[in-house]
Write a protein that holds these residues in place. Structure first.
Motif, PDB file in Angstrom:
ATOM      1  N   ALA A  29     -33.932  -0.538  -6.591  1.00 47.02           N
ATOM      2  CA  ALA A  29     -33.331  -1.584  -7.420  1.00 47.02           C
ATOM      3  C   ALA A  29     -34.290  -1.871  -8.560  1.00 47.02           C
ATOM      4  N   GLY A  30     -33.746  -2.322  -9.698  1.00 51.36           N
ATOM      5  CA  GLY A  30     -34.639  -2.495 -10.839  1.00 51.36           C
ATOM      6  C   GLY A  30     -34.159  -3.448 -11.912  1.00 51.36           C
ATOM      7  N   ASP A  31     -33.348  -4.449 -11.544  1.00 51.41           N
ATOM      8  CA  ASP A  31     -32.856  -5.389 -12.555  1.00 51.41           C
ATOM      9  C   ASP A  31     -33.461  -6.777 -12.324  1.00 51.41           C
TER      10      ASP A  31
ATOM     11  N   TYR B 274     -30.374  -9.521 -11.639  1.00 52.42           N
ATOM     12  CA  TYR B 274     -29.494  -9.343 -10.487  1.00 52.42           C
ATOM     13  C   TYR B 274     -30.232  -9.095  -9.177  1.00 52.42           C
ATOM     14  N   HIS B 275     -31.509  -8.713  -9.252  1.00 51.63           N
ATOM     15  CA  HIS B 275     -32.227  -8.372  -8.022  1.00 51.63           C
ATOM     16  C   HIS B 275     -33.489  -9.189  -7.773  1.00 51.63           C
ATOM     17  N   PHE B 276     -34.138  -9.705  -8.824  1.00 53.31           N
ATOM     18  CA  PHE B 276     -35.451 -10.318  -8.630  1.00 53.31           C
ATOM     19  C   PHE B 276     -35.563 -11.710  -9.259  1.00 53.31           C
ATOM     20  N   SER B 277     -34.436 -12.409  -9.341  1.00 48.89           N
ATOM     21  CA  SER B 277     -34.437 -13.754  -9.913  1.00 48.89           C
ATOM     22  C   SER B 277     -34.104 -14.778  -8.838  1.00 48.89           C
ATOM     23  N   TYR B 278     -33.902 -16.028  -9.268  1.00 46.59           N
ATOM     24  CA  TYR B 278     -33.589 -17.120  -8.344  1.00 46.59           C
ATOM     25  C   TYR B 278     -32.084 -17.364  -8.247  1.00 46.59           C
ATOM     26  N   THR B 279     -31.266 -16.551  -8.922  1.00 47.65           N
ATOM     27  CA  THR B 279     -29.816 -16.742  -8.892  1.00 47.65           C
ATOM     28  C   THR B 279     -29.267 -16.456  -7.497  1.00 47.65           C
ATOM     29  N   LYS B 280     -28.102 -16.989  -7.205  1.00 55.15           N
ATOM     30  CA  LYS B 280     -27.489 -16.811  -5.885  1.00 55.15           C
ATOM     31  C   LYS B 280     -27.278 -15.336  -5.577  1.00 55.15           C
ATOM     32  N   PHE B 281     -26.819 -14.566  -6.563  1.00 53.72           N
ATOM     33  CA  PHE B 281     -26.563 -13.140  -6.364  1.00 53.72           C
ATOM     34  C   PHE B 281     -27.846 -12.421  -5.967  1.00 53.72           C
ATOM     35  N   ALA B 282     -28.935 -12.707  -6.692  1.00 56.75           N
ATOM     36  CA  ALA B 282     -30.209 -12.040  -6.423  1.00 56.75           C
ATOM     37  C   ALA B 282     -30.785 -12.450  -5.073  1.00 56.75           C
ATOM     38  N   VAL B 283     -30.661 -13.719  -4.735  1.00 59.07           N
ATOM     39  CA  VAL B 283     -31.171 -14.204  -3.452  1.00 59.07           C
ATOM     40  C   VAL B 283     -30.439 -13.527  -2.297  1.00 59.07           C
TER      41      VAL B 283
ATOM     42  N   VAL C  93     -42.579 -10.740  -6.974  1.00 56.99           N
ATOM     43  CA  VAL C  93     -41.509 -11.330  -6.169  1.00 56.99           C
ATOM     44  C   VAL C  93     -41.380 -10.621  -4.825  1.00 56.99           C
ATOM     45  N   VAL C  94     -41.441  -9.292  -4.854  1.00 51.52           N
ATOM     46  CA  VAL C  94     -41.206  -8.503  -3.646  1.00 51.52           C
ATOM     47  C   VAL C  94     -42.256  -8.778  -2.572  1.00 51.52           C
ATOM     48  N   GLN C  95     -43.520  -8.763  -2.949  1.00 52.61           N
ATOM     49  CA  GLN C  95     -44.580  -8.956  -1.952  1.00 52.61           C
ATOM     50  C   GLN C  95     -44.502 -10.340  -1.313  1.00 52.61           C
ATOM     51  N   ARG C  96     -44.045 -11.320  -2.061  1.00 51.87           N
ATOM     52  CA  ARG C  96     -43.937 -12.681  -1.534  1.00 51.87           C
ATOM     53  C   ARG C  96     -42.789 -12.817  -0.535  1.00 51.87           C
ATOM     54  N   GLU C  97     -41.701 -12.086  -0.764  1.00 51.03           N
ATOM     55  CA  GLU C  97     -40.504 -12.278   0.046  1.00 51.03           C
ATOM     56  C   GLU C  97     -40.308 -11.231   1.142  1.00 51.03           C
TER      57      GLU C  97
END
Length: 322
Positions: free
Chosen positions: A204-206, A209-218, A244-248
């Protein structure tokens, strides 16, 4: 000659910024009032952006890892001294003033207005700088190479690359057992398909859509974590999103592969030889094709339906309903 002039101008401005900041710091040591108003993060909202404050606080809390309760100032107008006194300056303005445009390149500045085409990437850049995060690329490269070597022992003749188009619903997982498999994005929503396919990589790389705080990304990251826990699949992504990735994805570090984006555009690069992604657009040439080219010479696609050239109604191609 023009290049030398621009270089000299940048050096001069950088020196001037450092000098002004040092004077402001000295003012703070002597208790002058302007230094006492210093903020770690300054957000320039513009005069009509008050309705965005709650949304901005939510974003700052996500990208700043709890920043909302820290040293934070919102301002409706750009003031040079205030900006110089801040460690990070975020612009949430559709149209920045000439002063902010002039000083912006020499500050730790980020243009996060949601109308900006790369606002989500600017937020990620802020998160990386603010949290002082540096991806462990040496570990990622070693981990990736060892996994790729392990896969190569299967000696499979081809690689299957899966998009998320409508034809994905017609895929028979049994047909792809003679090759390596690379899936992307919202394929993680379909637990049955994912588990039956047993992909080797998910990518994934957006930023939005993938690494934000929006509902879709979450929801995407929630599904992704579940699929990773249920499988032996590795997750590959541009290294900029590692903050973001390492934290989650705590507990899954051995299957997370951040790869930096290079300055080349070779979509068939062997990532074992050159651990840099091509500087190109979407997930297929950016991530899937380099991975596929690393694993085999023959590459087949499924789920990349695209859209008709005559389709002027839909901005994006259709996705599978699965």
């Amino acid at each position: 000659m023009i290049r030398l002039f621009r270089k000299f101008r940048r050096l001069l401005m950088s020196w001037l910024i450092r000098f002004l900041r040092s004077r402001l710091w000295m003012s703070g040591r002597h208790g002058l009032s302007r230094a006492r108003t210093a903020s770690k993060v300054l957000v320039i909202t513009g005069p009509t952006q008050n309705l965005r404050l709650d949304e901005l606080r939510e974003a700052l809390n996500f990208y700043g890892a709890g920043l909302a309760g820290q040293s934070l100032t919102f301002s409706s107008k750009f003031r040079a001294l205030e900006a110089l006194n801040a460690e990070f300056v975020l612009f949430d303005q559709p149209q920045a003033s000439w002063r902010s445009r002039a000083l912006g390149p020499y500050l730790n500045s980020y243009f996060v207005d949601k109308m900006h085409p790369f606002a989500a990437w600017e937020w990620i850049r802020f998160a990386t700088d603010y949290q002082g995060h540096t991806p462990d690329l040496a570990y990622a490269q070693k981990n990736f190479s060892e996994y790729a070597d392990l896969l190569s022992r299967k000696r499979l003749p081809r690689t299957y690359v899966f998009g998320t188009g409508p034809s994905l619903a017609n895929a028979d997982e049994a047909l792809f057992r003679d090759g390596y498999k690379i899936v992307c994005n919202t394929v993680v929503r379909n637990r049955t398909f994912f588990s039956n396919l047993e992909p080797d990589f998910i990518v994934a790389g957006d930023a939005l859509y993938h690494f934000s705080y929006t509902k879709f990304a979450v929801e995407f990251r929630k599904d992704l974590r579940e699929r990773l826990l249920e499988s032996s699949c590795y997750f590959v992504y541009p290294a900029i999103f590692d903050v973001v990735v390492q934290r989650e994805f705590v507990g899954l570090a051995d299957r997370l592969v951040p790869i930096p984006v290079g300055k080349h555009e070779n979509i068939c690069v062997n990532l074992k030889d050159d651990f840099r992604l091509p500087a190109v657009g979407n997930v297929l040439p950016l991530l899937q094709l380099p991975l596929a080219a690393t694993l085999s010479r023959d590459i087949f696609h499924w789920g990349y339906d695209g859209k008709a050239p005559s389709d002027s109604v839909n901005a994006f191609w259709a996705n599978s309903s699965e």
